[in-house]
Design a protein around this motif. Structure first.
Motif, PDB file in Angstrom:
ATOM      1  N   PHE A 100       0.832  -1.203   0.000  1.00 21.02           N
ATOM      2  CA  PHE A 100       0.000   0.000   0.000  1.00 21.02           C
ATOM      3  C   PHE A 100       0.869   1.256   0.000  1.00 21.02           C
ATOM      4  O   PHE A 100       0.559   2.234  -0.689  1.00 21.02           O
ATOM      5  CB  PHE A 100      -0.945  -0.007   1.198  1.00 21.02           C
ATOM      6  N   ALA A 101       1.956   1.236   0.753  1.00 24.85           N
ATOM      7  CA  ALA A 101       2.870   2.385   0.752  1.00 24.85           C
ATOM      8  C   ALA A 101       3.473   2.587  -0.644  1.00 24.85           C
ATOM      9  O   ALA A 101       3.615   3.720  -1.110  1.00 24.85           O
ATOM     10  CB  ALA A 101       3.983   2.174   1.770  1.00 24.85           C
ATOM     11  N   ARG A 102       3.814   1.500  -1.314  1.00 27.44           N
ATOM     12  CA  ARG A 102       4.341   1.596  -2.685  1.00 27.44           C
ATOM     13  C   ARG A 102       3.291   2.201  -3.615  1.00 27.44           C
ATOM     14  O   ARG A 102       3.596   3.045  -4.471  1.00 27.44           O
ATOM     15  CB  ARG A 102       4.760   0.212  -3.192  1.00 27.44           C
ATOM     16  N   THR A 103       2.037   1.756  -3.461  1.00 24.63           N
ATOM     17  CA  THR A 103       0.957   2.274  -4.293  1.00 24.63           C
ATOM     18  C   THR A 103       0.803   3.785  -4.123  1.00 24.63           C
ATOM     19  O   THR A 103       0.566   4.514  -5.087  1.00 24.63           O
ATOM     20  CB  THR A 103      -0.365   1.565  -3.942  1.00 24.63           C
ATOM     21  N   VAL A 196      -5.712 -15.640  -8.723  1.00 23.64           N
ATOM     22  CA  VAL A 196      -6.519 -14.470  -9.049  1.00 23.64           C
ATOM     23  C   VAL A 196      -6.124 -13.344  -8.101  1.00 23.64           C
ATOM     24  O   VAL A 196      -6.047 -13.544  -6.884  1.00 23.64           O
ATOM     25  CB  VAL A 196      -8.028 -14.762  -8.917  1.00 23.64           C
ATOM     26  N   ARG A 197      -5.862 -12.162  -8.658  1.00 25.72           N
ATOM     27  CA  ARG A 197      -5.533 -10.982  -7.859  1.00 25.72           C
ATOM     28  C   ARG A 197      -6.652  -9.954  -8.009  1.00 25.72           C
ATOM     29  O   ARG A 197      -7.076  -9.643  -9.134  1.00 25.72           O
ATOM     30  CB  ARG A 197      -4.226 -10.352  -8.307  1.00 25.72           C
ATOM     31  N   ILE A 198      -7.142  -9.445  -6.904  1.00 26.86           N
ATOM     32  CA  ILE A 198      -8.202  -8.438  -6.888  1.00 26.86           C
ATOM     33  C   ILE A 198      -7.536  -7.150  -6.440  1.00 26.86           C
ATOM     34  O   ILE A 198      -7.164  -6.996  -5.273  1.00 26.86           O
ATOM     35  CB  ILE A 198      -9.336  -8.865  -5.942  1.00 26.86           C
ATOM     36  N   LEU A 199      -7.368  -6.210  -7.357  1.00 27.67           N
ATOM     37  CA  LEU A 199      -6.440  -5.104  -7.157  1.00 27.67           C
ATOM     38  C   LEU A 199      -7.128  -3.744  -7.064  1.00 27.67           C
ATOM     39  O   LEU A 199      -7.854  -3.334  -7.967  1.00 27.67           O
ATOM     40  CB  LEU A 199      -5.426  -5.069  -8.305  1.00 27.67           C
ATOM     41  N   ASN A 200      -6.854  -3.052  -5.964  1.00 30.19           N
ATOM     42  CA  ASN A 200      -7.196  -1.641  -5.828  1.00 30.19           C
ATOM     43  C   ASN A 200      -5.984  -0.780  -6.165  1.00 30.19           C
ATOM     44  O   ASN A 200      -6.111   0.407  -6.451  1.00 30.19           O
ATOM     45  CB  ASN A 200      -7.673  -1.342  -4.407  1.00 30.19           C
ATOM     46  N   GLY A 201      -4.805  -1.375  -6.131  1.00 29.20           N
ATOM     47  CA  GLY A 201      -3.555  -0.716  -6.506  1.00 29.20           C
ATOM     48  C   GLY A 201      -2.705  -1.698  -7.295  1.00 29.20           C
ATOM     49  O   GLY A 201      -3.023  -2.883  -7.377  1.00 29.20           O
ATOM     50  N   PRO A 202      -1.613  -1.253  -7.874  1.00 31.28           N
ATOM     51  CA  PRO A 202      -0.825  -2.108  -8.757  1.00 31.28           C
ATOM     52  C   PRO A 202       0.023  -3.154  -8.059  1.00 31.28           C
ATOM     53  O   PRO A 202       0.450  -4.127  -8.687  1.00 31.28           O
ATOM     54  CB  PRO A 202       0.072  -1.115  -9.500  1.00 31.28           C
ATOM     55  N   TYR A 203       0.276  -3.006  -6.750  1.00 28.26           N
ATOM     56  CA  TYR A 203       1.231  -3.877  -6.062  1.00 28.26           C
ATOM     57  C   TYR A 203       0.547  -4.984  -5.271  1.00 28.26           C
ATOM     58  O   TYR A 203      -0.520  -4.806  -4.689  1.00 28.26           O
ATOM     59  CB  TYR A 203       2.106  -3.059  -5.107  1.00 28.26           C
ATOM     60  N   HIS A 204       1.198  -6.138  -5.261  1.00 27.57           N
ATOM     61  CA  HIS A 204       0.790  -7.259  -4.411  1.00 27.57           C
ATOM     62  C   HIS A 204       2.066  -8.014  -4.062  1.00 27.57           C
ATOM     63  O   HIS A 204       2.855  -8.356  -4.942  1.00 27.57           O
ATOM     64  CB  HIS A 204      -0.191  -8.169  -5.159  1.00 27.57           C
ATOM     65  N   GLY A 205       2.279  -8.231  -2.772  1.00 28.81           N
ATOM     66  CA  GLY A 205       3.522  -8.875  -2.354  1.00 28.81           C
ATOM     67  C   GLY A 205       4.750  -8.037  -2.662  1.00 28.81           C
ATOM     68  O   GLY A 205       5.854  -8.567  -2.783  1.00 28.81           O
ATOM     69  N   GLY A 206       4.556  -6.724  -2.788  1.00 32.01           N
ATOM     70  CA  GLY A 206       5.674  -5.840  -3.102  1.00 32.01           C
ATOM     71  C   GLY A 206       6.069  -5.827  -4.563  1.00 32.01           C
ATOM     72  O   GLY A 206       7.032  -5.159  -4.944  1.00 32.01           O
ATOM     73  N   VAL A 207       5.315  -6.549  -5.413  1.00 29.90           N
ATOM     74  CA  VAL A 207       5.616  -6.632  -6.850  1.00 29.90           C
ATOM     75  C   VAL A 207       4.527  -5.904  -7.629  1.00 29.90           C
ATOM     76  O   VAL A 207       3.338  -6.063  -7.345  1.00 29.90           O
ATOM     77  CB  VAL A 207       5.701  -8.100  -7.310  1.00 29.90           C
ATOM     78  N   GLU A 208       4.915  -5.118  -8.618  1.00 32.46           N
ATOM     79  CA  GLU A 208       3.942  -4.404  -9.447  1.00 32.46           C
ATOM     80  C   GLU A 208       3.349  -5.374 -10.456  1.00 32.46           C
ATOM     81  O   GLU A 208       4.028  -5.843 -11.369  1.00 32.46           O
ATOM     82  CB  GLU A 208       4.602  -3.227 -10.168  1.00 32.46           C
ATOM     83  N   ASP A 211      -0.556  -2.675 -14.769  1.00 36.87           N
ATOM     84  CA  ASP A 211      -0.302  -1.323 -15.258  1.00 36.87           C
ATOM     85  C   ASP A 211      -1.556  -0.454 -15.177  1.00 36.87           C
ATOM     86  O   ASP A 211      -1.503   0.739 -15.488  1.00 36.87           O
ATOM     87  CB  ASP A 211       0.168  -1.358 -16.714  1.00 36.87           C
ATOM     88  N   HIS A 212      -2.689  -1.038 -14.791  1.00 39.31           N
ATOM     89  CA  HIS A 212      -3.954  -0.322 -14.862  1.00 39.31           C
ATOM     90  C   HIS A 212      -4.621  -0.083 -13.512  1.00 39.31           C
ATOM     91  O   HIS A 212      -5.469   0.800 -13.392  1.00 39.31           O
ATOM     92  CB  HIS A 212      -4.932  -1.089 -15.771  1.00 39.31           C
ATOM     93  N   ALA A 213      -4.276  -0.866 -12.492  1.00 35.53           N
ATOM     94  CA  ALA A 213      -4.906  -0.701 -11.180  1.00 35.53           C
ATOM     95  C   ALA A 213      -4.343   0.531 -10.475  1.00 35.53           C
ATOM     96  O   ALA A 213      -3.136   0.760 -10.474  1.00 35.53           O
ATOM     97  CB  ALA A 213      -4.678  -1.939 -10.331  1.00 35.53           C
ATOM     98  N   ALA A 214      -5.229   1.321  -9.859  1.00 35.85           N
ATOM     99  CA  ALA A 214      -4.810   2.515  -9.130  1.00 35.85           C
ATOM    100  C   ALA A 214      -5.877   2.852  -8.104  1.00 35.85           C
ATOM    101  O   ALA A 214      -7.020   2.377  -8.189  1.00 35.85           O
ATOM    102  CB  ALA A 214      -4.592   3.699 -10.073  1.00 35.85           C
ATOM    103  N   VAL A 215      -5.517   3.680  -7.129  1.00 31.86           N
ATOM    104  CA  VAL A 215      -6.425   3.973  -6.011  1.00 31.86           C
ATOM    105  C   VAL A 215      -7.365   5.141  -6.274  1.00 31.86           C
ATOM    106  O   VAL A 215      -8.084   5.558  -5.369  1.00 31.86           O
ATOM    107  CB  VAL A 215      -5.634   4.254  -4.715  1.00 31.86           C
ATOM    108  N   ASP A 216      -7.398   5.658  -7.505  1.00 31.35           N
ATOM    109  CA  ASP A 216      -8.269   6.797  -7.774  1.00 31.35           C
ATOM    110  C   ASP A 216      -9.030   6.656  -9.086  1.00 31.35           C
ATOM    111  O   ASP A 216      -9.470   7.640  -9.675  1.00 31.35           O
ATOM    112  CB  ASP A 216      -7.461   8.097  -7.772  1.00 31.35           C
ATOM    113  N   THR A 217      -9.231   5.419  -9.565  1.00 31.41           N
ATOM    114  CA  THR A 217      -9.913   5.195 -10.842  1.00 31.41           C
ATOM    115  C   THR A 217     -11.405   4.938 -10.680  1.00 31.41           C
ATOM    116  O   THR A 217     -12.148   4.984 -11.655  1.00 31.41           O
ATOM    117  CB  THR A 217      -9.302   3.995 -11.574  1.00 31.41           C
ATOM    118  N   GLY A 218     -11.850   4.619  -9.465  1.00 33.54           N
ATOM    119  CA  GLY A 218     -13.245   4.255  -9.278  1.00 33.54           C
ATOM    120  C   GLY A 218     -13.573   2.884  -9.811  1.00 33.54           C
ATOM    121  O   GLY A 218     -14.751   2.535  -9.971  1.00 33.54           O
ATOM    122  N   GLU A 219     -12.542   2.066 -10.076  1.00 31.37           N
ATOM    123  CA  GLU A 219     -12.743   0.704 -10.576  1.00 31.37           C
ATOM    124  C   GLU A 219     -11.855  -0.282  -9.828  1.00 31.37           C
ATOM    125  O   GLU A 219     -10.777   0.082  -9.346  1.00 31.37           O
ATOM    126  CB  GLU A 219     -12.425   0.607 -12.068  1.00 31.37           C
TER     127      GLU A 219
END
Length: 298
Positions: A100-103, A196-208, A211-219
């Protein structure tokens, strides 16, 4: 008029059970106060189960900002308390992956994170949801929950992300692919998958990973590693870790505000590193759910 300035008064709550929490609690308190953050109170929480209650009490006391120190699990377990409240969520990344900090583009070192809190700004961001549970960054099903549920704490504490990789190799021996169904409300997508990864941001496990997940897209982004091959899953992590050109060759992404996810057989779900749910579930986005502290130039 809405302000972007961060409050100068705050309460600090650190998960002393996280990888660096116990070692850094005293330093964090001293550095925050030296940087001009007035700490109303500071708590080193040794029982992770008490993190949410401690943060809830801090918010209910009227603190304009609560600083949570720990890993992604600490962030996820406490973020529900901020929804609908006039309190800024600030974080000190003291965990293993700190996705989350990386995001949010926050520095991962203590001095940098403190500087961001002392001189940064507030930003409104989305949260993901698994049924009624909010999460900050990513949830997953497949091999990742098996790793998260069984990885020894000492292995994670002393080896960090390398410890996860070592344990992943062990867990993969008994892991089996599963049938996945993703329903976006208008169409059902059925496929074999290994993760399966359910992403609110691009990172999971510290790995990006996206390229499309972000915390301000509303998706929300649902990313599936397709097929039944475990070597293909390993290659997907390898390719994304090193940002290879064909890193998306074995994944499909679905973008939207809500999905129903089901599997056969049922799969456990890791939410920001903690195994907390099981398929079938509804996943959705909560747009602009909370305000967080970010660096001034982020």
């Amino acid at each position: 008029m809405e302000t972007t300035t961060l409050p100068k008064d705050a309460i600090l709550v650190v998960n002393a059970h996280s990888r660096r929490g116990q070692d850094n609690f005293d330093q964090a308190r001293e550095k925050l106060e030296a940087a001009g953050v007035r700490l109303i109170a500071a708590h080193a929480v040794k029982d992770p189960e008490q993190m949410a209650a401690t943060v809830r009490q801090a918010i209910d006391s009227g603190a304009p900002m609560v600083i949570v120190g720990g890993g992604d699990g600490s962030m996820s377990s406490t973020v529900d308390e901020f929804v609908g409240k006039d309190c800024v969520f600030a974080l000190l990344p003291l965990g293993t992956a700190n996705s989350f900090a990386r995001t949010l583009g926050l520095p991962l070192d203590l001095d940098g994170a403190v500087r961001a809190i002392a001189t940064g700004r507030r930003r409104r961001v989305d949260l993901g949801m698994i049924d009624r549970d909010y999460f900050v960054n990513a949830a997953s099903l497949g091999l990742s929950p098996m790793i998260g549920q069984t990885v020894p704490h000492k292995l994670k504490r002393y080896l960090g992300r390398i410890g996860y990789l070592v344990w992943a190799a062990k867990c993969s021996v008994g892991f089996r692919p599963f049938r996945l169904t993703i329903d976006d409300g208008t169409q059902e997508h059925r496929l074999w998958s290994t993760e399966v990864r359910i992403l609110n941001g691009p990172y999971h496990g510290g790995v990006e990973l996206s390229d499309h997940a972000a915390v301000d897209t509303g998706e929300i982004v649902v990313q599936a590693v397709v097929g039944r091959s475990k070597p293909r899953l390993a290659w997907d992590w390898y390719a994304k870790f090193f940002k290879l050109r064909d890193r998306d060759a074995h994944t499909l992404e679905f973008h939207g505000q809500a999905f129903r996810i089901d599997t056969h057989p049922p799969q456990r779900i890791s939410i920001d590193g903690e195994v907390l749910a099981r398929t079938p579930v509804m996943v959705k986005i909560a747009p602009g759910a909370i305000e967080v502290a970010v660096a001034a130039g982020a």
